[in-house]
Design a protein around this motif. Structure first.
Motif, PDB file in Angstrom:
ATOM      1  N   GLU A   1      -3.959   9.925 -10.273  1.00 22.01           N
ATOM      2  CA  GLU A   1      -3.012   8.826 -10.437  1.00 22.01           C
ATOM      3  C   GLU A   1      -3.779   7.618 -10.967  1.00 22.01           C
ATOM      4  OE1 GLU A   1      -0.298   8.223  -7.026  1.00 22.01           O
ATOM      5  OE2 GLU A   1      -1.275   9.995  -6.170  1.00 22.01           O
ATOM      6  N   ILE A   2      -3.307   7.047 -12.063  1.00 18.61           N
ATOM      7  CA  ILE A   2      -4.002   5.934 -12.694  1.00 18.61           C
ATOM      8  C   ILE A   2      -3.062   4.738 -12.813  1.00 18.61           C
ATOM      9  CG2 ILE A   2      -5.251   5.126 -14.740  1.00 18.61           C
ATOM     10  CD1 ILE A   2      -6.733   7.320 -13.231  1.00 18.61           C
ATOM     11  N   TYR A   3      -3.557   3.572 -12.363  1.00 16.48           N
ATOM     12  CA  TYR A   3      -2.805   2.333 -12.489  1.00 16.48           C
ATOM     13  C   TYR A   3      -3.639   1.349 -13.315  1.00 16.48           C
ATOM     14  CZ  TYR A   3       0.485   3.934  -8.968  1.00 16.48           C
ATOM     15  OH  TYR A   3       1.450   4.651  -8.286  1.00 16.48           O
ATOM     16  N   ILE A   4      -2.973   0.689 -14.249  1.00 15.23           N
ATOM     17  CA  ILE A   4      -3.641  -0.277 -15.118  1.00 15.23           C
ATOM     18  C   ILE A   4      -3.270  -1.680 -14.657  1.00 15.23           C
ATOM     19  CG2 ILE A   4      -3.973  -1.077 -17.479  1.00 15.23           C
ATOM     20  CD1 ILE A   4      -4.927   1.803 -16.931  1.00 15.23           C
ATOM     21  N   GLY A   5      -4.282  -2.506 -14.391  1.00 17.74           N
ATOM     22  CA  GLY A   5      -3.997  -3.856 -13.937  1.00 17.74           C
ATOM     23  C   GLY A   5      -5.248  -4.681 -13.714  1.00 17.74           C
ATOM     24  N   ASP A   6      -5.037  -5.951 -13.477  1.00 18.55           N
ATOM     25  CA  ASP A   6      -6.093  -6.931 -13.255  1.00 18.55           C
ATOM     26  C   ASP A   6      -6.275  -7.126 -11.754  1.00 18.55           C
ATOM     27  OD1 ASP A   6      -7.679  -9.183 -13.013  1.00 18.55           O
ATOM     28  OD2 ASP A   6      -6.488 -10.426 -14.362  1.00 18.55           O
ATOM     29  N   GLN A   7      -7.476  -6.899 -11.261  1.00 17.57           N
ATOM     30  CA  GLN A   7      -7.688  -6.979  -9.817  1.00 17.57           C
ATOM     31  C   GLN A   7      -7.671  -8.404  -9.277  1.00 17.57           C
ATOM     32  OE1 GLN A   7     -12.165  -5.519 -10.404  1.00 17.57           O
ATOM     33  NE2 GLN A   7     -11.795  -5.959  -8.264  1.00 17.57           N
TER      34      GLN A   7
END
Length: 283
Positions: free
Chosen positions: A84-90
């Protein structure tokens, strides 16, 4: 049944590239060993080349749910391999709110992301209430807190934040909690070389601290603790005087301008992130 291997073996067996520091593997084995062979939900931040995803799948076993978080959208290709891959700014709180609302509670969160102070601190803060009781938040590459290219050392560094949480843990003590804010989610903080682990347990963090006596017979013994403490303090003071007496005269004149220079070099970065981080230094 799949044979479980050590984290270093799993790292070496991964078909895709991953980079780690050699001192990390014994820490992984120590912290994550209890989850091997279980249906752990494991999240890693920073997975672009994909190697660590395969590493953790082999390390934890086939029951594990492995989730990757990445800033680069190209990492979505690893979904074809069952991750499962999520793209975002931490550093984006909205991203974290949406992420946790979708996946639910996490057992282990490992931050191998951008290593900046704001990224690390905001990641931990947003995770605290989304980790299962008894779970872990682990931040690696924390030596960035001491590196000039990350604007360290600094009072706003991640390590200073972690130390601040240690204060919050100790302020839970019965003699302190009524007069000072205290930490109510993190049970303990564990420091390794370049790694900090936060052990999450709201249940244990809210446990009342009470003085207990086992009721045994008292021996007529004199308590020497305070005399020993006073003596040690005098020894330490003597050591400090001895140290400073050996510094050349020129050192006394150089220390102040050097500190002034370093403060100004860090001034821009500190101003940039202070507004973001100030709320997280709570205790």
């Amino acid at each position: 049944m799949q044979k479980l291997v050590s984290s270093k073996e799993a790292f070496e067996n991964s078909p895709y590239r991953s980079v780690k520091w050699s001192t990390y593997f014994h820490v992984y084995d120590q912290l994550f060993g209890k989850y091997r062979g279980t249906d752990v939900t494991f999240v890693e931040i920073g997975v672009l080349d994909g190697g660590s995803l395969f590493m953790w799948r082999e390390f934890f076993g086939p029951k594990a749910r492995i989730i990757g978080i990445e800033f680069n959208p190209g990492a979505k290709k690893w979904e074809d391999h069952g991750f499962e891959i999520y793209i975002g700014d931490q550093t984006d709180k909205d991203f974290w709110n949406k992420f946790y609302s979708e996946i639910g509670p996490v057992d282990v969160l490992l931050d191998d992301g951008g290593h900046t102070f704001d990224q690390q601190i905001i990641t931990v803060e947003c995770a605290m209430n989304n980790i299962t009781d008894g779970g872990l938040i682990v931040v690696e590459d924390t030596h960035s807190s001491y590196q000039k290219n990350f604007y360290g050392p600094s009072k706003l560094s991640f390590i200073e934040y972690a130390k601040n949480l240690v204060d919050g843990v100790n302020y839970r003590h019965a003699t302190l909690k009524t007069v000072h804010p205290f930490e109510s989610v993190i049970q303990s903080v564990q420091f390794f070389e370049s790694i900090v682990s936060f052990h999450v347990s709201k249940l244990l963090s809210e446990q009342e601290c009470e003085f207990v006596d086992n009721g045994g017979e008292r021996a007529d013994s004199e308590d020497f603790r305070y005399e020993a403490t006073r003596f040690k303090a005098l020894e330490d003071l003597g050591d400090k005087f001895a140290f400073f007496s050996e510094i050349p005269v020129i050192g006394r004149f150089l220390r102040k301008p050097y500190r002034f220079l370093m403060r100004n070099l860090r001034k821009y970065q500190a101003a940039k992130i202070r507004g973001t981080l100030k709320e997280y230094f709570k205790y």
